[in-house]
Design a protein around this motif. Structure first.
Motif: not given
Ligand code: CA
Length: 247
Positions: A50-72
């Motif tokens: 989901t979008g909110p889950d994705g945002l939270e993980k993106a902001l709190t985890g350290k990732f070398d890359l994020i693959l991001l879908d648009i419609m969520l």
């Protein structure tokens, strides 16, 4: 909180550091397909549906890359991209876009994605782009600390500059494009060369070149007095782009 991280695979142990990738995709078949492929290639993968889950993980985890879908569900990929960019202009992001939609591609890149992969994608194309992005991030140590373009002093480390008393900010990728053009300011640089040298793609890959043009358009809006009549980042017909730098 980090319980869903996928297990490491036994092979590919020669990689010095296991790269971490976040997959944000609500379609389960695509999400699990991506996870499987990336884990097979030796990446450490986390995912969100989901979008909110994705945002939270993106902001709190350290990732070398994020693959991001648009419609969520809950929040779209544009919003996530925008929020992540506000926090970290270094974070590599690849958008997953519907192949037919030019608007999606343009919008995603405008909001600071490094590149896009059109859906449906071939696994090979996806993996090549992922590898290219990861190879490039952390590169650029050979860049000059300051770039002078049209009276604008650009700080390549802090990703900002000052134009007519106003601060301009850049993404890491935009700075890499400017640096490469500055290093080769005696000639025009083709889109293919930029894709190869800045994005890290193999030259013989049959890639769409929209990515380069949109990054150039964004840079023009930032550095040119009139982005419709560029005087710094100029188009050389049939050859590519040339940056006019102070000597
Ligand atoms: Ca979706």
């Amino acid at each position: 909180s980090e319980s869903k991280r996928t297990k490491q695979t036994g092979h590919w142990h020669l990689m010095s550091k296991q790269m971490r990738i976040l997959v944000v995709e609500d379609e389960e078949a695509i999400r699990t397909g991506l996870i499987d492929v990336l884990v097979f290639h030796g990446y450490d993968v986390d995912s969100a549906a989901t979008g909110p889950d994705g945002l939270e993980k993106a902001l709190t985890g350290k990732f070398d890359l994020i693959l991001l879908d648009i419609m969520l569900p809950g929040m779209d990929g544009y919003e996530i991209c925008n929020r992540v960019r506000t926090e970290d202009r270094n974070q590599p992001i690849i958008m997953l876009t519907a192949k037919t939609s030019d608007e999606e591609i343009v919008q995603g890149l405008k909001l600071g994605a490094d590149d896009y992969v059109p859906k449906p994608f071939s696994i090979q194309q996806l993996v090549l782009r992922v590898e290219a992005v990861l190879r490039r991030s952390g590169a650029g140590q050979e860049m000059a600390r300051t770039l002078c373009v049209g009276g604008i002093d650009i700080d390549t480390e802090n990703l900002n500059g000052c134009k007519d008393g106003t601060e301009i900010t850049f993404t890491k990728r935009e700075i890499e494009v400017l640096s490469y053009l500055a290093q080769n300011s005696d000639r025009a640089v083709s889109r293919e060369e930029l894709l190869s040298k800045v994005w890290g793609y193999a030259r013989n890959l049959d890639l769409e070149t929209r990515t380069v043009d949109i990054h150039i358009a964004k840079l023009r809006r930032k550095i040119e007095t009139d982005n419709k009549a560029p005087e710094l980042l100029i188009t050389v017909r049939g050859a590519g782009y040339r940056l006019v730098v102070e000597s």
